[in-house]
Design an enzyme around this catalytic site. Sequence first.
Site, short mmCIF file in Angstrom:
data_model
loop_
_atom_site.label_atom_id
_atom_site.label_comp_id
_atom_site.label_asym_id
_atom_site.label_seq_id
_atom_site.Cartn_x
_atom_site.Cartn_y
_atom_site.Cartn_z
N LYS A 61 -8.81 -21.16 2.65
CA LYS A 61 -8.73 -21.76 3.98
C LYS A 61 -9.82 -21.15 4.86
CE LYS A 61 -5.78 -21.52 8.07
NZ LYS A 61 -5.94 -20.49 9.03
N LYS B 10 -11.52 -16.93 10.33
CA LYS B 10 -12.28 -15.75 10.74
C LYS B 10 -11.94 -14.55 9.87
CE LYS B 10 -10.64 -15.75 14.95
NZ LYS B 10 -10.31 -17.05 15.51
N LYS C 49 0.83 -1.22 0.00
CA LYS C 49 0.00 0.00 0.00
C LYS C 49 0.86 1.26 0.00
CE LYS C 49 -2.31 -0.86 3.73
NZ LYS C 49 -3.15 -1.11 4.88
P1 ADP Z 1 -8.60 -18.21 12.40
O1 ADP Z 1 -7.76 -18.45 11.17
O2 ADP Z 1 -10.03 -18.40 12.10
O3 ADP Z 1 -8.29 -16.86 13.03
P2 ADP Z 1 -7.04 -19.30 14.53
O4 ADP Z 1 -5.82 -18.74 13.90
O5 ADP Z 1 -7.55 -18.66 15.77
O6 ADP Z 1 -8.19 -19.33 13.44
O7 ADP Z 1 -6.78 -20.85 14.78
C1 ADP Z 1 -6.94 -21.56 15.99
C2 ADP Z 1 -6.49 -23.01 15.77
O8 ADP Z 1 -7.30 -23.63 14.78
C3 ADP Z 1 -5.05 -23.14 15.27
O9 ADP Z 1 -4.45 -24.30 15.83
C4 ADP Z 1 -5.20 -23.31 13.78
O10 ADP Z 1 -4.14 -24.03 13.20
C5 ADP Z 1 -6.51 -24.09 13.69
N1 ADP Z 1 -7.21 -23.73 12.44
C6 ADP Z 1 -7.79 -22.54 12.14
N2 ADP Z 1 -8.36 -22.57 10.91
C7 ADP Z 1 -8.12 -23.79 10.42
C8 ADP Z 1 -8.45 -24.45 9.18
N3 ADP Z 1 -9.13 -23.84 8.22
N4 ADP Z 1 -8.03 -25.73 9.02
C9 ADP Z 1 -7.35 -26.37 10.00
N5 ADP Z 1 -7.02 -25.82 11.18
C10 ADP Z 1 -7.39 -24.54 11.40
#
Ligand code: ADP
Length: 334
Positions: A201, A204, A120
């Site tokens: 993937k 959130k 950016k």
């Molecule tokens: P987000 O990506 O939704 O913010 P987090 O980073 O808080 O999720 O992830 C919390 C846990 O869940 C971590 O151990 C992460 O590896 C796992 N996790 C999050 N999204 C996925 C996904 N799409 N597939 C597999 N594991 C995931």
Amino acid sequence: MERKISLTGIKPTGILHIGNYFGAIKPALELVNTYDALYFIADYHALNTMKDPAKLRASIREVAAGWLAAGLDPDRVIFYRQSGIPEVFELTTMIMAFTAKGLMNRAHAYKAQAAANSEKGADPDAGVNMGLFTYPVLMAADILLFNADVVPVGKDQIQHIEMAQDIAGAVNANYKQLVLKIPRPAVQEEAAVVPGLDGRKMSKSYHNTIPLFLDEKDLRKLIMRMVTNSQPLEDPKDPETSQIYLLYKLFSSAEEQAALASRYRAGGMGWGEAKEELFRVVNRCLAPLRERFRAVIADVEGLDRILKRGAEKARPIAAATVERFRKAAGIELY
Ligand code: ADP
Ligand code: TRP
């Protein structure tokens, strides 16, 4: 023989989704049968992005209730909040002295933010707080404090665990003794990356999640709203390139998968029907979890008591590690 130790944490930064469930919670709970387990709510990690106290407070309880609803038994697992273990912050400071700044420069989360800023035309460090920059150090302390052997996580977290290995290795090499145990990541391959509603993937940050505890009506609506291509009903369809089918696989038996795949290939099945099938299996799996979640979240005092008791069990283990480090380092308590 003593059992090995499994440890993992989840940041309370919003409601749990099925990516968290299949990628982190479910594999972690499976390990409880063969490992001594410590599972926790990484609330200080969440503070980096969650500056609204009401939201953070609610999310801490929701994520904790989520673990319990998913089947965590607090009599078998030491279950606590990171913030309940002050030793985490002592160890963080200690290992900072063994963490190369260059290592932090290479952390994915920081690098991604810096790259987005540069793109950016902004300062690469815009919006980067020291909590984000040093995130892997706090996470290493979470892990190393409890002598974890395995850390069940999704693929995206492997780099952080490798950093914990590097840091522990540097400490042990310096003091020529095993001060900190070297952990390893445990990634369940088939759930390593749960796809989101849009094919990326599930996360959130992409707003493409299936929340774990959505009520039945909203769950159905969410699935029915999934975007599909305009292939006509009668066309044969390739299951492996269909988002609906990829999600279906997570919730169904091998027979169910084979049956749906052959209906796809035969043609005559529209996307609406495929979504109905997906909703049926998702709801079958999530309905009992949803019920338990409601019961647990309704008893806030009970929930807080469980987390407090968990911290009480965890602290002596943490204190022993800090003591070991102090001794090795020459910072004994007098
Ligand atoms: P987000 O990506 O939704 O913010 P987090 O980073 O808080 O999720 O992830 C919390 C846990 O869940 C971590 O151990 C992460 O590896 C796992 N996790 C999050 N999204 C996925 C996904 N799409 N597939 C597999 N594991 C995931
Ligand atoms: N960084 C992890 C995540 O995004 C959460 C976490 C914090 C963690 N400390 C940990 C995971 C220690 C495993 C071990 O989601």
